[in-house]
Design a protein around this motif. Structure first.
Motif, PDB file in Angstrom:
ATOM      1  N   LYS A   1      34.420 -59.217  17.466  1.00 15.68           N
ATOM      2  CA  LYS A   1      35.388 -59.501  16.404  1.00 15.68           C
ATOM      3  C   LYS A   1      35.405 -58.386  15.364  1.00 15.68           C
ATOM      4  O   LYS A   1      36.432 -58.151  14.722  1.00 15.68           O
ATOM      5  CB  LYS A   1      35.051 -60.830  15.721  1.00 15.68           C
TER       6      LYS A   1
ATOM      7  N   GLY B   1      25.378 -68.784   8.731  1.00 18.33           N
ATOM      8  CA  GLY B   1      25.729 -68.274  10.045  1.00 18.33           C
ATOM      9  C   GLY B   1      26.659 -67.084  10.016  1.00 18.33           C
ATOM     10  O   GLY B   1      27.260 -66.728  11.031  1.00 18.33           O
TER      11      GLY B   1
ATOM     12  N   PHE C   1      21.472 -69.418  17.356  1.00 20.06           N
ATOM     13  CA  PHE C   1      22.481 -68.710  18.150  1.00 20.06           C
ATOM     14  C   PHE C   1      21.825 -68.025  19.340  1.00 20.06           C
ATOM     15  O   PHE C   1      20.597 -67.987  19.471  1.00 20.06           O
ATOM     16  CB  PHE C   1      23.219 -67.680  17.285  1.00 20.06           C
ATOM     17  N   ASN C   2      22.657 -67.462  20.204  1.00 18.34           N
ATOM     18  CA  ASN C   2      22.170 -66.736  21.370  1.00 18.34           C
ATOM     19  C   ASN C   2      22.881 -65.391  21.454  1.00 18.34           C
ATOM     20  O   ASN C   2      23.750 -65.071  20.631  1.00 18.34           O
ATOM     21  CB  ASN C   2      22.369 -67.546  22.657  1.00 18.34           C
ATOM     22  N   GLN C   3      22.527 -64.611  22.460  1.00 23.12           N
ATOM     23  CA  GLN C   3      23.107 -63.272  22.588  1.00 23.12           C
ATOM     24  C   GLN C   3      24.599 -63.321  22.886  1.00 23.12           C
ATOM     25  O   GLN C   3      25.350 -62.415  22.508  1.00 23.12           O
ATOM     26  CB  GLN C   3      22.368 -62.480  23.665  1.00 23.12           C
ATOM     27  N   GLY C   4      25.036 -64.383  23.558  1.00 26.50           N
ATOM     28  CA  GLY C   4      26.461 -64.523  23.829  1.00 26.50           C
ATOM     29  C   GLY C   4      27.257 -64.632  22.536  1.00 26.50           C
ATOM     30  O   GLY C   4      28.306 -63.989  22.375  1.00 26.50           O
ATOM     31  N   TRP C   5      26.749 -65.445  21.600  1.00 29.01           N
ATOM     32  CA  TRP C   5      27.404 -65.575  20.297  1.00 29.01           C
ATOM     33  C   TRP C   5      27.382 -64.245  19.550  1.00 29.01           C
ATOM     34  O   TRP C   5      28.376 -63.851  18.936  1.00 29.01           O
ATOM     35  CB  TRP C   5      26.694 -66.643  19.470  1.00 29.01           C
ATOM     36  N   LEU C   6      26.254 -63.545  19.647  1.00 24.67           N
ATOM     37  CA  LEU C   6      26.104 -62.276  18.937  1.00 24.67           C
ATOM     38  C   LEU C   6      27.108 -61.244  19.446  1.00 24.67           C
ATOM     39  O   LEU C   6      27.772 -60.556  18.659  1.00 24.67           O
ATOM     40  CB  LEU C   6      24.673 -61.758  19.103  1.00 24.67           C
TER      41      LEU C   6
ATOM     42  N   GLU D   1      29.924 -61.856  20.918  1.00 24.13           N
ATOM     43  CA  GLU D   1      31.274 -62.300  20.535  1.00 24.13           C
ATOM     44  C   GLU D   1      31.574 -61.935  19.077  1.00 24.13           C
ATOM     45  O   GLU D   1      32.673 -61.459  18.763  1.00 24.13           O
ATOM     46  CB  GLU D   1      31.381 -63.810  20.731  1.00 24.13           C
ATOM     47  N   GLU D   2      30.599 -62.139  18.184  1.00 21.22           N
ATOM     48  CA  GLU D   2      30.794 -61.816  16.771  1.00 21.22           C
ATOM     49  C   GLU D   2      30.954 -60.309  16.567  1.00 21.22           C
ATOM     50  O   GLU D   2      31.752 -59.865  15.734  1.00 21.22           O
ATOM     51  CB  GLU D   2      29.606 -62.333  15.947  1.00 21.22           C
TER      52      GLU D   2
END
Length: 286
Positions: free
Chosen positions: A200, A217, A189-194, A196-197
């Motif tokens: 949420k 994940g 994963f990357n910081q963008g995914w982090l 986004e999570e």
């Protein structure tokens, strides 16, 4: 030279030499002490104290003694690696204390172990009934390892015929409010995914004390403010519920239709989703 300064210099020298020699002996010297290594540790500590405080003797003689003890310890460790007879002679042999649910009293006396101590060690292994024990063995280190009878062991997915996804070590991706890029990359994963999570779950990186990504994940977080409840990510459970609903709808359609062709199609589709559910259940229901 003042005595206090000499003691300071000797102590610093002893600490440096002791640290280097401990590194030379390796991790086993700290974590898995045999009987001889236990004596070696005590003696080396005493020699280090002698080097620091005995101003009337030549301090370098203490270093010589320290080197001899470390050399003997390394030699004995080498013999233990090369020869089982040497291991059996230097260390203690393993002793069976319980076999087939029966306590071997003679072996218990041999190891100078009382019944109360044995029961205490069993409880540390989450075993409260001697009858549930197939084998209990005292290792040379003094630790007691326990193998429970098969019928007393907890059920596993293998016993139930359920296949589960392989486990991988969880990765800490946020520590003390700082993102750790390397573990995040290893997780795929990357910081963008982090970010986004975290959105949420209604939080920001700066508010997170610790965050981990598991095998599947899934991101779990611990906030600085312990009074704030952490919302659980329900996406996977929701996906599983939707798949179950689709399967139920297909079964209902197959029962309600009068067309044999449509009925067969609905039944086949329902079975396919049922197989998919069986495969993904260990992942989606975690």
């Amino acid at each position: 030279m003042p005595q206090w300064l000499e003691i300071v210099l000797r102590t610093v020298c002893a600490v440096v030499v002791l640290f280097l020699m401990t590194k030379l002996l390796g991790k086993r010297q700290v974590t898995q002490l045999s009987f001889f290594e236990y004596l070696t540790g005590i003696t080396i500590g005493s020699i280090a104290a002698y080097i620091s405080l005995d101003l009337e003797a030549n301090w370098y003689l203490g270093l010589v003694a320290l080197g001899v003890w470390v050399g003997c310890s390394l030699l004995i460790e080498f013999l233990q690696i090369k020869s089982k007879k040497a291991r059996d002679f230097i260390d203690f042999k393993s002793t069976v204390l319980i076999q087939g649910g029966k306590i071997l009293e003679d072996n218990l006396k041999k190891e100078k172990l009382s019944t109360d101590e044995l029961m205490q060690q069993l409880r540390k292994k989450d075993v409260f009934q001697v009858a549930d024990v197939e084998f209990a063995i005292m290792e040379s280190s003094g630790e007691i390892n326990v193998l429970q009878k098969r019928e007393s062991l907890p059920l596993t997915p293998k016993d139930l015929g359920i296949q589960v996804a392989p486990e991988k070590p969880g990765q800490v991706v946020i520590m003390d409010g700082e993102v750790l890029d390397e573990p995040l990359r290893v997780s795929g994963f990357n910081q963008g995914w982090l970010v986004e999570e975290l959105d949420k779950q209604g939080t920001k990186i700066k508010d997170v004390f610790l965050a981990q990504v598991d095998t599947y994940g899934q991101l779990t977080i611990d906030l600085y403010n312990d009074q704030i409840p952490v919302p659980q990510n329900e996406e996977r459970k929701l996906l599983y519920a939707n798949l179950k609903k689709c399967q139920a709808d297909l079964e209902l359609f197959s029962l309600s239709t009068k067309s044999k062709k449509a009925k067969q199609m609905y039944e086949e589709s329902s079975k396919k989703i049922e197989k998919i559910l069986a495969d993904v259940q260990p992942i989606l229901k975690t």
